[in-house]
Design an enzyme around this catalytic site. Structure first.
Site, short mmCIF file in Angstrom:
data_model
loop_
_atom_site.label_atom_id
_atom_site.label_comp_id
_atom_site.label_asym_id
_atom_site.label_seq_id
_atom_site.Cartn_x
_atom_site.Cartn_y
_atom_site.Cartn_z
CB SER A 105 34.62 47.01 46.98
OG SER A 105 35.68 46.45 47.71
CE LYS A 120 32.32 42.96 44.60
NZ LYS A 120 32.59 43.97 45.65
CB SER A 144 36.54 43.74 45.88
OG SER A 144 35.22 44.16 46.23
#
Lengths: 93, 470
Positions: free
Chosen positions: B163, B64, B139
């Site tokens: 997330s 990420k 997210s």
């Protein structure tokens, strides 16, 4: 729980955020709705409840004081928007 | 599958075996995933930055884009870090590197991990591999979409309010939000420091345990980390003696989709067949007040953490006649709307006159939430619920209404506020879209979560490959 235009501008100034008029208007409505929802936390009787700032019961996380290499000056300045020798250059205060 | 490697189905454990036995080289494996990225990422947009010359002799991974990678651009999906190239690795990135892993690239996220759909990325949204018109969750939608579509064997995300868990649920992956303090955040772009945790996103439960083993452990560079108990790799399906609690307020939450409820109930019936006991219980205050508590604590911490973006040392700098104007213009130009909203909300909650009513109350509510969970763990080993009340929603459905977007996280937030680990596993489909089952346990109970997750995975037999890609 409505927040006024002046309060939006005050908070933006505290947070060092420039906002244009359209943004002030948009955020005023949105922040009012969000504050209304989160103000729910004040409904509970919280007398004698201690605060939790951290979910683990850890205190005094000590490390050994061992010298080691850190970033070189060039590495530390690698992402600088404006470098002047060994300083970050910024507009006059 | 140009190289004969089916990246859609290959698990990380199988990939490790292929490389270890010499059957496939590390470079060939990396290329197979890169080929898959070249073929599918145009329509998915799971990646923000691709690596062209990988280092390492192991299997690939995607990270990420809030995880700092030395020499590889790290943007947090924000304009303010558009050209930021870290000069050091986050501890989790260094651990992956030390394990030989080759980096495929950096995955899309909501800007600064603030969001539930990946639509808040400054570089455009990621699409759900199961249905391109829907969000992948957020997210960490990029990591979840990449694993789901066979663009990476596994990936890392970060979880503040959900997330890792939410995108894993929406994309049909296994995602762990670990116990707070078990994985280092050194070098991870900070959002809300009393909540942020890095976690693995994988195709199955064993891969998840393998990756969690690699990334967890005490780190002298993150003083919140602790020594982590050994993690058992799950085997078998025997659940005798496991006590499962079903919090009514989570399982009967308003707006729950019938297909989501049905898939979770079917999974629990399987758990009972395998020997577990299932009993209803209550988490009344945690669910009713959790969201409000989170949306005060997290923005308050964010407003402090994001004060560092001032155009001085790194990141974007806009012009300004003097220092103050330069800072204000930089932050105006560099941050997107959701980040600005959270900074202002947090600043407001911490400001003089409002601190006691908002921030101080929220911290006390956090104690209430922790106590409610602690009491249930006297009677239960784990608590189970859907990860989200719905499956993946259409792109744009909530992007104009911040409060509606916040409500997406109502089932993942309570455990997060209490610092508890949570595993999301796919437990079936609702109208063709994956349903996530959330398994929450006491702090440091990851091995128990994996035991239940693995047993259910075997019993359910969920096909992790999106139907449209089979």
């Amino acid at each position: 729980m409505a927040i006024t235009k002046e309060e939006v501008l005050h908070v933006a100034r505290l947070a060092r955020l420039e906002l244009n008029d359209a943004e002030v208007e948009r955020f005023q409505g949105q922040l009012s709705a969000i504050l209304e929802a989160v103000s729910k936390v004040a409904e509970l009787d919280l007398t004698d409840v201690p605060p939790t700032s951290h979910p683990l019961e850890v205190s005094n996380a000590w490390g050994e004081d061992i010298p080691h290499t850190s970033l070189t000056l060039d590495e530390a300045f690698a992402n600088a928007p404006d470098r002047d020798d060994d300083h970050f250059r910024v507009p006059p205060a | 599958m140009s190289s004969g490697i089916d990246t859609l189905r290959l698990t990380a454990e199988e990939a490790l075996a292929l490389v270890d036995s010499g059957e496939v080289s590390s470079a060939e494996l990396w290329q197979a995933y890169r080929d898959a990225i070249n073929e599918h990422d145009g329509e998915l947009h799971a990646f923000l930055t691709l690596v062209d010359e990988p280092e390492g002799n192991g299997i690939p991974i995607a990270l990420k884009d809030v995880i700092s990678t030395r020499g590889v651009r790290t943007t947090a999906a924000s304009k303010i870090l558009e050209n930021y190239v870290p000069v050091f690795d986050a501890t989790v990135a260094a651990k992956c590197r030390a394990a030989g892993m080759t980096l495929l690239g950096k995955t899309n996220t909501d800007e600064f991990a603030m969001g539930s759909s990946t639509e808040n990325s400054a570089y455009g949204p990621t699409h759900n591999p199961w249905d391109l018109t829907r969000v992948p969750g957020g997210s960490g939608g990029g990591s979840a979409a990449a694993v789901s579509a066979g663009l990476a064997p596994w990936a890392l995300g970060s979880d503040t309010g959900g997330s890792v868990k939410l995108p894993s649920a929406f994309c049909g992956n296994v995602g762990l939000r670990p116990t707070y303090g078990t994985v280092s955040r050194f070098g991870v772009v900070a959002f809300a420091s009393s909540l942020d945790q890095v976690g693995p996103v994988t195709k199955n439960v064993r891969d998840n345990a393998l990756l969690y083993r690699i990334i967890s452990g005490r780190d002298e560079n993150d003083s919140t980390t602790v020594d982590v108990p050994p993690v058992a790799l799950p085997e078998g399906t025997d659940l005798k003696g496991l006590r499962i609690g079903l919090p009514r307020q989570l399982n009967e939450v308003e707006g729950i989709e019938p297909g989501v409820k049905a898939a979770c109930e079917a999974a629990l019936a399987k758990a009972e067949e395998l020997g577990a006991t299932v009993e209803e219980c209550d988490l009344p205050l945690s669910v009713e007040y959790g969201l409000a508590c989170y949306y005060l604590v997290a923005p308050a911490e964010a407003s402090s953490n994001l004060a560092r973006y001032d155009g001085v040392r790194y990141g974007l700098r806009s012009e300004g006649a003097d220092f103050r104007e330069m800072v204000m213009h930089t932050r105006h130009d560099g941050f997107g709307d959701e980040v600005k909203r959270r900074i202002m909300l947090g600043t407001y909650a911490l400001s003089s006159g409002y601190y006691d009513a908002f921030y101080a109350s929220a911290q006390k509510v956090r104690t209430v939430i922790k106590r409610e969970h602690d009491a249930l763990f006297e009677r239960f080993d784990v608590l189970v619920s859907p990860t989200c009340a719905t499956t993946a929603f259409p792109l744009g459905a909530k992007s104009q209404d911040p409060l509606a977007m916040y409500l997406t996280d109502v089932l993942t937030i309570p455990a997060n506020m209490a610092g508890l680990p949570g595993l999301s596993i796919p437990c079936g489909l609702s109208e063709g879209l994956p349903v996530g089952l959330q398994i929450v346990g006491p702090q440091f109970s990851e091995s128990t979560l994996y035991r239940l997750g693995h047993a259910l995975e075997q019993a359910i037999g969920f096909d992790v490959v999106p139907e449209r890609l089979r």
